[in-house]
Write an enzyme that holds these catalytic residues in place. Sequence first.
Site, short mmCIF file in Angstrom:
data_model
loop_
_atom_site.label_atom_id
_atom_site.label_comp_id
_atom_site.label_asym_id
_atom_site.label_seq_id
_atom_site.Cartn_x
_atom_site.Cartn_y
_atom_site.Cartn_z
N LYS A 127 1.24 -1.68 -0.13
CA LYS A 127 0.43 -0.03 0.23
C LYS A 127 0.81 1.35 0.04
CE LYS A 127 -4.31 0.51 0.38
NZ LYS A 127 -5.14 -0.05 -0.16
N ASP A 167 -6.78 4.08 -5.05
CA ASP A 167 -7.27 4.09 -3.01
C ASP A 167 -8.05 5.79 -3.39
OD1 ASP A 167 -7.57 2.28 -1.19
OD2 ASP A 167 -7.19 4.12 0.24
O1 2IT Z 1 -7.75 -1.64 -0.55
C1 2IT Z 1 -8.01 -1.91 -1.83
O2 2IT Z 1 -8.28 -3.31 -2.23
C2 2IT Z 1 -7.70 -1.01 -2.97
N1 2IT Z 1 -7.66 -0.02 -3.00
C3 2IT Z 1 -7.48 -1.74 -4.42
C4 2IT Z 1 -6.12 -2.36 -4.65
C5 2IT Z 1 -6.26 -2.82 -6.47
O3 2IT Z 1 -4.56 -2.97 -6.34
O4 2IT Z 1 -6.65 -2.71 -6.88
#
Ligand code: 2IT
Length: 439
Positions: A127, A167
């Site tokens: 993340k 996100d």
């Molecule tokens: O919280 C999540 O699962 C997302 N923001 C999506 C992450 C993604 O790599 O699609």
Amino acid sequence: MTNTNAAYEFIKNKNIHEHEFNQAVSEVLNDIIPYINNSEYDHHRKYAVIERLVEPERIIQFRVVWHDDKNRVQINRGFRVQMNSLLGPYKGGLRFSPKVNLSVLKFLAFEQSFKNSLTGLPLGAAKGGADFDPRGKSDFEIMRFCQSFMNEFYKYIGPDLDIPAGDMGVGSREVGFLFGQYKKLSSQFHGALTGKSTLWGGSSLRQEATGYGLIYFLEQMLCSQDEDLKGKKIVISGCGNVAYYTALKAIEHHGNVLTLSNSTGYIYDKDGFDLEKLNYIGKLGRDIYKYSEKYSSAIFAENKKPWEVSCDIALPCATENEILKEDAKHLIENGCTYIAEGANMPCTIDAVRLIKQRRINYAPGKAANAGGVAVSGLEMAQNAGKSYWSKSKVDNKLRAIMENIYQICELHGNGDLAKGANIAGYLKLSRAMIEQGLI
Ligand code: 2IT
């Protein structure tokens, strides 16, 4: 470490200022430690599996310098928490918000590792983001910020290394600017990001995926009680991508969606939203209060959260810790019997405890909102195969993945989906960790 408290205290003291991260870890350990507390799992202790799962493989932090439209120099902090690459390359979104800090990103990356594991796709976990506030910025300011962010970030990503997506605060516009700069710096056109425009490498339904997936998951929960969405009163928080497509799919499946919200308050339409009303809300942007000026069946409750509205189903789709214990109490007292999380960790620990005590049907975000990253995984597969799949193909796969996640959680949790998600996620990650040696 064999007892939950000792394990948690050790980790908490190591990360003493990281409240959100400690919250996410404690929620998982509460289920995992009792489960592995027998001789069959001695090797998990020997190989320090839990200690390694909570320690990111790598954290990158960098300075982002850009100039605003008044030519003032602005400085932000960029981050990437590469949590683990046990099941595939690092994968997870980027969040742009003034509330971003290392604790928030570590909690999100930790949750992501369980979520990605549950999808059954070859995805590691990460993340990232920045403490940048996109609100009130011009398109050019957003572009300059994204370009500057990528000037440093491009070194750490790639289709077989780390594949970021959006996100909060990072949508298709931002992914476009980030991808453009990545391509310029790397001289490569490949799938180093997901959530791309479908014109140039994106998957159909990626935008809709988290919301649609949440409803597919919820329908499994309802089905297990011989119920369905028809006529159910649904309260949704948030007004972003997840909340919007959750509402859209719920309406399509004949649910009675009553609320949406943002940080200014919530709109409550006693007649429920239809697709036309939802479309109108989509056009209002932050000014959702204007909805009640157009529709007399609605009110705008300023600075309030929608959990005071009587409902059958609550779908928190805004942000972490948005349902406190008092909110959960209101929901339950007003008849709510299902809570499924579209956001990551929207319920506090006290709220979850109450929800479980009262035997409310409860789905944690790491299971119920996995549809977004799942379709990101499908986007990676399409990019690697240099192909595009039809909407119906992606939708069928998304539905199958969500149904499978539900089955796995049910199987491992014996009626407690949160416990099932934690245990199923852990079993897969721990096995991969032991098989790959001490790294
Ligand atoms: O919280 C999540 O699962 C997302 N923001 C999506 C992450 C993604 O790599 O699609």
